[in-house]
Design a protein around this motif. Sequence first.
Motif, PDB file in Angstrom:
ATOM      1  N   VAL A 165       7.839  -4.409   2.307  1.00  0.00           N
ATOM      2  CA  VAL A 165       6.964  -3.732   3.274  1.00  0.00           C
ATOM      3  C   VAL A 165       6.312  -4.771   4.166  1.00  0.00           C
ATOM      4  CG1 VAL A 165       4.956  -3.769   1.714  1.00  0.00           C
ATOM      5  CG2 VAL A 165       5.111  -2.017   3.503  1.00  0.00           C
ATOM      6  N   ASN A 166       6.071  -4.397   5.432  1.00  0.00           N
ATOM      7  CA  ASN A 166       5.290  -5.283   6.295  1.00  0.00           C
ATOM      8  C   ASN A 166       4.278  -4.524   7.150  1.00  0.00           C
ATOM      9  OD1 ASN A 166       6.436  -4.831   9.192  1.00  0.00           O
ATOM     10  ND2 ASN A 166       8.301  -5.219   7.992  1.00  0.00           N
ATOM     11  N   LYS A 167       4.278  -3.188   7.094  1.00  0.00           N
ATOM     12  CA  LYS A 167       3.371  -2.375   7.918  1.00  0.00           C
ATOM     13  C   LYS A 167       2.048  -2.118   7.201  1.00  0.00           C
ATOM     14  CE  LYS A 167       6.942  -1.648  10.692  1.00  0.00           C
ATOM     15  NZ  LYS A 167       8.058  -2.086   9.845  1.00  0.00           N
ATOM     16  N   ASN A 168       0.934  -2.224   7.936  1.00  0.00           N
ATOM     17  CA  ASN A 168      -0.380  -2.057   7.307  1.00  0.00           C
ATOM     18  C   ASN A 168      -0.620  -0.633   6.813  1.00  0.00           C
ATOM     19  OD1 ASN A 168      -0.960  -0.723   9.775  1.00  0.00           O
ATOM     20  ND2 ASN A 168      -1.793  -2.603  10.649  1.00  0.00           N
ATOM     21  N   TYR A 169      -0.032   0.365   7.474  1.00  0.00           N
ATOM     22  CA  TYR A 169      -0.284   1.747   7.072  1.00  0.00           C
ATOM     23  C   TYR A 169       0.555   2.158   5.850  1.00  0.00           C
ATOM     24  CZ  TYR A 169       3.984   2.627   9.784  1.00  0.00           C
ATOM     25  OH  TYR A 169       5.264   2.602  10.270  1.00  0.00           O
ATOM     26  N   LEU A 170       1.405   1.256   5.371  1.00  0.00           N
ATOM     27  CA  LEU A 170       2.247   1.574   4.221  1.00  0.00           C
ATOM     28  C   LEU A 170       1.805   0.867   2.945  1.00  0.00           C
ATOM     29  CD1 LEU A 170       5.846   1.571   5.782  1.00  0.00           C
ATOM     30  CD2 LEU A 170       4.527   3.538   4.968  1.00  0.00           C
ATOM     31  N   VAL A 171       0.636   0.220   2.974  1.00  0.00           N
ATOM     32  CA  VAL A 171       0.156  -0.472   1.779  1.00  0.00           C
ATOM     33  C   VAL A 171      -1.207   0.066   1.370  1.00  0.00           C
ATOM     34  CG1 VAL A 171       1.475  -2.576   2.137  1.00  0.00           C
ATOM     35  CG2 VAL A 171      -0.769  -2.376   3.167  1.00  0.00           C
ATOM     36  N   SER A 172      -1.425   0.161   0.070  1.00  0.00           N
ATOM     37  CA  SER A 172      -2.667   0.743  -0.448  1.00  0.00           C
ATOM     38  C   SER A 172      -3.862  -0.180  -0.261  1.00  0.00           C
ATOM     39  CB  SER A 172      -2.490   1.070  -1.934  1.00  0.00           C
ATOM     40  OG  SER A 172      -2.131  -0.092  -2.668  1.00  0.00           O
ATOM     41  N   VAL A 173      -3.637  -1.495  -0.155  1.00  0.00           N
ATOM     42  CA  VAL A 173      -4.743  -2.464  -0.133  1.00  0.00           C
ATOM     43  C   VAL A 173      -5.045  -2.962   1.281  1.00  0.00           C
ATOM     44  CG1 VAL A 173      -4.243  -3.227  -2.487  1.00  0.00           C
ATOM     45  CG2 VAL A 173      -3.201  -4.429  -0.550  1.00  0.00           C
ATOM     46  N   LYS A 174      -4.697  -2.196   2.302  1.00  0.00           N
ATOM     47  CA  LYS A 174      -4.814  -2.695   3.679  1.00  0.00           C
ATOM     48  C   LYS A 174      -6.219  -3.153   4.026  1.00  0.00           C
ATOM     49  CE  LYS A 174      -5.355   1.948   5.670  1.00  0.00           C
ATOM     50  NZ  LYS A 174      -4.808   2.920   6.642  1.00  0.00           N
ATOM     51  N   ASP A 175      -7.252  -2.539   3.425  1.00  0.00           N
ATOM     52  CA  ASP A 175      -8.631  -2.935   3.741  1.00  0.00           C
ATOM     53  C   ASP A 175      -8.985  -4.307   3.187  1.00  0.00           C
ATOM     54  OD1 ASP A 175      -8.997  -0.540   5.056  1.00  0.00           O
ATOM     55  OD2 ASP A 175      -9.894   0.474   3.339  1.00  0.00           O
ATOM     56  N   TYR A 176      -8.166  -4.818   2.279  1.00  0.00           N
ATOM     57  CA  TYR A 176      -8.441  -6.121   1.673  1.00  0.00           C
ATOM     58  C   TYR A 176      -7.639  -7.244   2.325  1.00  0.00           C
ATOM     59  CZ  TYR A 176     -10.710  -3.465  -2.048  1.00  0.00           C
ATOM     60  OH  TYR A 176     -11.539  -2.622  -2.759  1.00  0.00           O
ATOM     61  N   LEU A 177      -6.758  -6.902   3.241  1.00  0.00           N
ATOM     62  CA  LEU A 177      -5.886  -7.912   3.853  1.00  0.00           C
ATOM     63  C   LEU A 177      -6.562  -8.526   5.072  1.00  0.00           C
ATOM     64  CD1 LEU A 177      -2.509  -5.933   3.606  1.00  0.00           C
ATOM     65  CD2 LEU A 177      -3.420  -7.644   2.016  1.00  0.00           C
ATOM     66  N   THR A 178      -7.557  -9.365   4.809  1.00  0.00           N
ATOM     67  CA  THR A 178      -8.396  -9.907   5.878  1.00  0.00           C
ATOM     68  C   THR A 178      -8.158 -11.387   6.166  1.00  0.00           C
ATOM     69  OG1 THR A 178     -10.152 -10.326   4.263  1.00  0.00           O
ATOM     70  CG2 THR A 178     -10.214  -8.213   5.421  1.00  0.00           C
ATOM     71  N   ASN A 179      -7.473 -12.092   5.254  1.00  0.00           N
ATOM     72  CA  ASN A 179      -7.263 -13.524   5.429  1.00  0.00           C
ATOM     73  C   ASN A 179      -5.774 -13.821   5.587  1.00  0.00           C
ATOM     74  OD1 ASN A 179      -7.090 -16.294   5.349  1.00  0.00           O
ATOM     75  ND2 ASN A 179      -8.323 -16.551   3.499  1.00  0.00           N
ATOM     76  N   PRO A 180      -5.305 -14.066   6.811  1.00  0.00           N
ATOM     77  CA  PRO A 180      -3.866 -14.301   7.044  1.00  0.00           C
ATOM     78  C   PRO A 180      -3.299 -15.474   6.263  1.00  0.00           C
ATOM     79  CG  PRO A 180      -5.027 -13.943   9.121  1.00  0.00           C
ATOM     80  CD  PRO A 180      -6.081 -14.101   8.062  1.00  0.00           C
ATOM     81  N   ASP A 181      -4.158 -16.418   5.859  1.00  0.00           N
ATOM     82  CA  ASP A 181      -3.684 -17.573   5.093  1.00  0.00           C
ATOM     83  C   ASP A 181      -3.385 -17.229   3.641  1.00  0.00           C
ATOM     84  OD1 ASP A 181      -3.461 -19.636   6.911  1.00  0.00           O
ATOM     85  OD2 ASP A 181      -5.600 -20.079   6.853  1.00  0.00           O
ATOM     86  N   ASN A 182      -3.897 -16.089   3.185  1.00  0.00           N
ATOM     87  CA  ASN A 182      -3.701 -15.698   1.788  1.00  0.00           C
ATOM     88  C   ASN A 182      -2.714 -14.546   1.637  1.00  0.00           C
ATOM     89  OD1 ASN A 182      -5.451 -17.646   0.986  1.00  0.00           O
ATOM     90  ND2 ASN A 182      -7.084 -16.288   0.305  1.00  0.00           N
ATOM     91  N   ILE A 183      -1.914 -14.307   2.670  1.00  0.00           N
ATOM     92  CA  ILE A 183      -0.975 -13.183   2.660  1.00  0.00           C
ATOM     93  C   ILE A 183       0.438 -13.692   2.934  1.00  0.00           C
ATOM     94  CG2 ILE A 183      -0.343 -10.973   3.701  1.00  0.00           C
ATOM     95  CD1 ILE A 183      -3.302 -10.778   4.647  1.00  0.00           C
ATOM     96  N   ILE A 184       1.349 -13.360   2.038  1.00  0.00           N
ATOM     97  CA  ILE A 184       2.767 -13.655   2.229  1.00  0.00           C
ATOM     98  C   ILE A 184       3.508 -12.322   2.293  1.00  0.00           C
ATOM     99  CG2 ILE A 184       4.841 -14.674   1.200  1.00  0.00           C
ATOM    100  CD1 ILE A 184       3.034 -16.735  -0.141  1.00  0.00           C
ATOM    101  N   ILE A 185       4.407 -12.201   3.256  1.00  0.00           N
ATOM    102  CA  ILE A 185       5.197 -10.976   3.400  1.00  0.00           C
ATOM    103  C   ILE A 185       6.664 -11.298   3.135  1.00  0.00           C
ATOM    104  CG2 ILE A 185       5.933  -9.135   4.954  1.00  0.00           C
ATOM    105  CD1 ILE A 185       3.328  -9.535   6.513  1.00  0.00           C
ATOM    106  N   ILE A 186       7.259 -10.552   2.204  1.00  0.00           N
ATOM    107  CA  ILE A 186       8.686 -10.675   1.894  1.00  0.00           C
ATOM    108  C   ILE A 186       9.315  -9.311   2.157  1.00  0.00           C
ATOM    109  CG2 ILE A 186      10.378 -11.094   0.073  1.00  0.00           C
ATOM    110  CD1 ILE A 186       8.289 -12.879  -1.302  1.00  0.00           C
ATOM    111  N   ASP A 187      10.191  -9.245   3.155  1.00  0.00           N
ATOM    112  CA  ASP A 187      10.683  -7.922   3.541  1.00  0.00           C
ATOM    113  C   ASP A 187      12.015  -8.016   4.276  1.00  0.00           C
ATOM    114  OD1 ASP A 187      10.635  -5.164   3.750  1.00  0.00           O
ATOM    115  OD2 ASP A 187       9.319  -5.127   5.484  1.00  0.00           O
ATOM    116  N   HIS A 188      12.694  -6.868   4.347  1.00  0.00           N
ATOM    117  CA  HIS A 188      13.968  -6.790   5.086  1.00  0.00           C
ATOM    118  C   HIS A 188      13.932  -5.662   6.116  1.00  0.00           C
ATOM    119  CE1 HIS A 188      15.835  -3.299   2.724  1.00  0.00           C
ATOM    120  NE2 HIS A 188      14.704  -3.531   2.105  1.00  0.00           N
TER     121      HIS A 188
END
Length: 337
Positions: free
Chosen positions: A100-123
């Motif tokens: 997944v890479n879309k914000n509206y498709l993840v349950s924790v979107k309100d916690y994703l505030t620090n781009p340095d602490n987020i890794i996205i693995i998706d196809h």
Amino acid sequence: MIDIKDLKDKVEYNINKTDKTIIVPHNGVDCDAIASAIGLSLLARKYKKDSNIVMNDLSTSIDSSVVKIIETAKKDFGIINLNKYSSIASNDDGFILTDVNKNYLVSVKDYLTNPDNIIIIDHHDPDKNTVVSNYKYIDTSYSSASEIVTQLLCASKVKIPPQIANYLYAGIYLDTSSISRNIGKETLKTLQKLTECGAEPDVVSDLFAESLESLQKVNRLLEKIDSLKWKIAIVTASEDEEYVQSEIAKAADRALKTDVDASFVIGRLESGEISISGRSKNTINIGSIMGELGGGGGPTSGATKIQNSNIEEAKQALTRVLRPSYSIVKSCDNKEK
């Protein structure tokens, strides 16, 4: 292709620098999402770090194959819902989004505030709704997130137990329509590696065994191909019947096996939303079409959910978006004649 070594180094760094690792599959979790999440949790264990898989789906809204995996895996891995995570959340948590890479498709979107602490693995194709992250490993040439995570585990020299090898094999199996499409040399190598780790194709196949009721619902859907233009099939469900997402997806997979270049299935979910699943033999880009309808996906597979609508309105919306693609498909047909 994704630079797996770079991904390995970045995941290792982030797991070790953060308080705990939160692994996030997409809402409406499927076999690819949960399998890749479990694989990432296994990787965190290598570094002796705490990790949790956060998902917020009701068991009645996901496929029985996913329920089987969760029921077995939760004995060994931390699989929690959003409320539980909210009670233990920390500003120093690191996040890995998988499949997944879309914000509206993840349950924790309100916690994703620090781009340095987020890794996205998706196809799946990124778009304007993609989560802001400094570390995006997104490549639509992969069959699945499970393929990427398997390569990551191998690069990290993590021993994959047979049970988890089965899960990862199942993730690839799902996203390649039983290993019948979107398969490249690297995918075949990855499947071979999982087999060497103990994955059993027969066990994986049994995991997807359908209940009689679900099979009958999918078969009823396939009787409703009510639009067939230039090899694009549109299947619309009855307004009064409800489905789980996987049933609509299976119907789209099966419709694609007929003499069409693309298939779309429209049905109502138990939540009341209208779901559209699309599949293609590479004639049109499904991810792009679903993106225009508020969803997403890759070149050959994608989906969207539409709120406050009905089946007919959803069909009309899909038809409007598809219309520019008709000429493309028609042109291809004419060249063949």
